[in-house]
Enzyme design. Sequence first.
Site, short mmCIF file in Angstrom:
data_model
loop_
_atom_site.label_atom_id
_atom_site.label_comp_id
_atom_site.label_asym_id
_atom_site.label_seq_id
_atom_site.Cartn_x
_atom_site.Cartn_y
_atom_site.Cartn_z
N SER A 148 0.83 -1.20 0.00
CA SER A 148 0.00 0.00 0.00
C SER A 148 0.87 1.26 0.00
CB SER A 148 -0.90 -0.03 1.23
OG SER A 148 -1.70 1.10 1.22
N GLY A 149 0.59 2.16 -0.90
CA GLY A 149 1.34 3.41 -0.96
C GLY A 149 2.57 3.34 -1.83
N THR A 153 -1.51 2.47 -7.98
CA THR A 153 -2.62 3.16 -8.63
C THR A 153 -2.10 4.27 -9.54
OG1 THR A 153 -3.96 2.62 -6.74
CG2 THR A 153 -4.78 4.35 -8.18
N ASN A 198 -1.08 5.53 3.09
CA ASN A 198 -1.31 6.20 1.80
C ASN A 198 -2.52 7.10 1.93
OD1 ASN A 198 -1.82 6.90 -0.84
ND2 ASN A 198 -1.84 4.81 -1.64
N SER A 201 -5.41 5.60 -0.52
CA SER A 201 -5.23 4.14 -0.62
C SER A 201 -6.46 3.48 -1.24
CB SER A 201 -5.00 3.60 0.79
OG SER A 201 -4.89 2.22 0.74
N SER A 202 -6.22 2.63 -2.23
CA SER A 202 -7.35 1.92 -2.84
C SER A 202 -7.81 0.83 -1.88
CB SER A 202 -6.92 1.26 -4.15
OG SER A 202 -5.97 2.05 -4.81
N GLY A 428 -1.49 -4.79 -2.45
CA GLY A 428 -0.24 -5.53 -2.27
C GLY A 428 -0.23 -6.27 -0.94
N GLU A 430 0.22 -7.19 2.69
CA GLU A 430 0.09 -6.28 3.85
C GLU A 430 0.45 -7.00 5.14
OE1 GLU A 430 -3.36 -3.00 2.69
OE2 GLU A 430 -3.82 -4.54 4.16
#
Length: 1036
Positions: A148-149, A153, A198, A201-202, A428, A430
């Site tokens: 994440s981050g 994206t 993030n 973050s998605s 991703g 985590e």
Amino acid sequence: MMELKIQLVPTGEIILPPGKNGESYCHSCAKAVGSDWERAMMESALTARDRVGVQDFVLLENHTSEVAFIENLRKRFKENLIYTYIGSVLVSVNPYKDLEIYTKQHMERYRGVNFYEVSPHIYAVSDNAYRSMRSEKRDQCILISGESGAGKTEASKKVLQYYAVTCPASEHVQTVKDRLLQSNPVLEAFGNAKTLRNDNSSRFGKYMDVQFDFKGAPVGGHILNYLLEKSRVVHQSHGERNFHIFYQLIEGAEDELLRRLGLERMAQQYQYLVKGSCPKVSSINDRSDWKVVRKALSVIGFSDDEVEELLSIIASVLHLGNVQYSGEDSGSSYITTDTQIKYIARLLGVDFSVLKEALTHKKITAKGEELMSPLNQEQASSARDALSKAIYGRTFTWLVNKINTSLAFKDKFNSKNASVIGLLDIYGFEVFQNNSFEQFCINYCNEKLQQLFIELTLKSEQEEYEAEGITWEPVQYFNNKIICDLVEEKFKGIISILDEECLRPGDASDITFLVKLEDTVGGHAHFVTHKLADGKTRKVMGREEFRLLHYAGEVNYNVNGFLDKNNDLLFRNLKEVMCSSENRILTQCFSREELTDKKLPETTATQFKNSLAKLMEILMSKDPSYVRCIKPNDAKQAGRFEEVLVRHQVKYLGLMENLRVRRAGFAYRRRYEVFLQRYKSLCPDTWPSWDGRLVDGVSTLVKHLGYKPEEYKLGRTKIFIRFPKTLFATEEALEERKHSLATKLQASWKGYNQKTKYRKLRWVLGFMFRHHPRCPENEYFLDYVRYTFLMKLHRALPKTVLDKSWPTPPPALTEASELLRKLCMQNLVWKYCKTISPEWKHQLEQKVVASEVFKDKKDNYPQSVPKLFVGTRLDGDDINPKVLQALGTEKMKYAVPVTKYDRKGFKARARQLLLTASSAIIVEEAKLKQRIDYSALKGVSVSSLSDGLFVLHVTCEDNKQKGDAVLQSDHVIETLTKVAICADKINNININQSSIKFTLGQGKEGIIDFTSGSELLVAKAKNGHLSVTAPRLNSR
Ligand SMILES: Nc1ncnc2c1ncn2[C@@H]1O[C@H](COP(=O)(O)OP(=O)(O)O)[C@@H](O)[C@H]1O
Ligand SMILES: [Mg+2]
């Protein structure tokens, strides 16, 4: 570690080869581009800065050293070089700042250019996928992974923008491009949130297909969404926020809209927005984002009514969060304020009291009767939250479907021919302090992707080696299938066990689930719990946790909440209320069939497992490209590179393994023609060109370069080079060679320049002296003019005897031109004559005689030209047998019906004129009326008009009896030509203008007068002459 009896190097092509076949393609024409000049330009674009460290880890001196790997990343990162390759895999480090590397000029630089020729970039990967799709007609996918981050994206947006800008477009395509781009802000507003890692973050997984038509223009798209993190709607950890849309609505909406939705412009007012205590974030501008989203909704095709209904749902969720309960002693609960319920009822178009009851009771069926059983305060709160999550989650799915409708490729007829590039931007791996059900699902997803990576990599590498007939050695590689099985296997896997606990009657709980896990998979090498662990591990594990040894590292999962999250229950009466809603979006989200369907709904984990299986199928059918994203620090700061954090990601993204495997096989492969083209200047035998077989050329070249046998292999169409240093040395040699070539080029360019100047001067001088006799000043000019005329003539020579065209010569060549023209015509005639038959020759000879005698002299001659002369107009059957008998052995050469005019009254009588070798004979039926020996034939007279009359003049001796014969033939030109030839009297045919005199016998004379008139008339005139009026056919 296990040894795979397979031979692999990760994924397809690497830096050198562009597409699979090595050519470079231009988007719009899909034709090979890349002349030497262009290539030189491209390479000069690689500045010294671009060459910091190595652009491809494969070139790393110490490739097994993680330290060296990270140092290379760091060095480049410090120079803002965030992209580096491992072969064709792109490693990207999040810069956390805007770099000037995404401009239109950058896009152009990468368009249709080989990987190797420009510095690594996400555009190079995008372009390569696009070109492979176009040239090989194979669907592609770009798999973007990272935690994440890390920039997944952003990377996927860059890819989409690249296609939107560089691909061909038309008006319709422009709309699709806009919609594809605008789907992002909408999905991000509803599916992204600020997390600790993030700010954007998605919170859902996304796979997007972009469809291209046969011209390579994007014409449609389709999105698949995966597992939205719904729990965020009702709860956020400290420092995190709910989904962006809530804040955007509150900050950005006009007062009037907020009033209609019953909302206040203050996020702190809403319980669902304050759990993380950070409704405001400096990096996010909710107000301007609102405007972007609102506009994007319109572009995608949302009507104002639809937007209003969508926002009513969002507002209802906020109101739901503010519904407060109080408990009663009896354990049941009640709602302390009705205001929110009123708003929700109005916004969703549901009944106020039914909603209110459904939020405090659950419907149970006891002994066939339906009863409303009150919920206690805690139960009621969780039912409310379940409703909020369900509403939001389903609305999100509806939104994706709506976007898909808007992106759908409208041309059904051609949709089968569309090629596809898939873009996967999915959560991703985590690892948190506390990992729950969501992390379990996310990490399982990453195991599956790693599995896919292995499979696709192996497959393509193996296929290539096999196709090329190359032998290779097995490589040690960890296959994570064992972990995938641990999670997903039927009956025995963790998901099956979880489902079983969720569905079984009795007191199932998260703890009973954990115990069941220990019983079932306790012995698995990749599974541990507190109870099963050794002393050391126990210290770092909670009692409610199980640990999975993922391919990327160990993760402890806390079982609390697993059952609830997997069940994802919503009480039936709440569903009923939603089904009764007047909001048209909700009626699509909650269907009545669901209420009557007795089948148990699939659990969340099983749904996820199934959708992942489908995703794997989709991805397996495509050629993959990989983008591995890394984040350099947790603080979202530019310029900060934390080695520990990076090392961790390098480890679990498997980058070192990736590199090792890549190096174990052949680091480079190139098609022979591409290899030869690039390096041919390094060997005298191959420079400047090689005429033999390509493989021999390459073999000669590498031998000259001193490649050792173990350094390379020659396949069927490609050369495989094992070590990067071999190629590196060749590249260096090429660099040096280029310098010396450049010097030579410079020298010959200077020479060429001088020569051109001199030629120009000579030309001008020559033009000025062009009318002078040949002299040194005009020599060159005159020769040039001659040369050009002769070359022009060479191209424009007449092709047939009838073609009379001839280019105009320059004055100096007039005479020569005329001679040439004659020669040419003679030649054509000669050629023509050689081809003609004897019959045709005979015909032409007669025609020549006719032309000599009559051309321009007799009026009806032109009409006779196209008509073929026949052998005879009368044959044996038409002539009386007695006549034939009388002729005896005398051979008849020609016979024609004629009209004979009497000498006295000029009466017209039908007769036949026969020509033999010695005489002309006039025949009346069976009688030979008059025989005129050719020796007695003085001549023939005919008029210049269009009539058919002629007079055969005979000598006096003969004349005694009969005199001259006055005859008429319908084929007068033919008849007289035959007479002229048979009697050899070509020069005795007289053509008279107005009258002909003839002898009547016994010394008397007759006269025929000719005049022009409208029609043919032959009659005796008052003056005793024969008067002939002939129609005028040709004006002479
Ligand atoms: N290539 C990039 N250039 C500049 N900033 C970037 C880039 N990639 C990521 N970022 C920054 O990092 C943030 C997180 O990236 P994002 O793509 O949302 O991560 P992920 O999707 O992997 O969680 C972005 O909001 C942006 O600020
Ligand atoms: Mg993301």
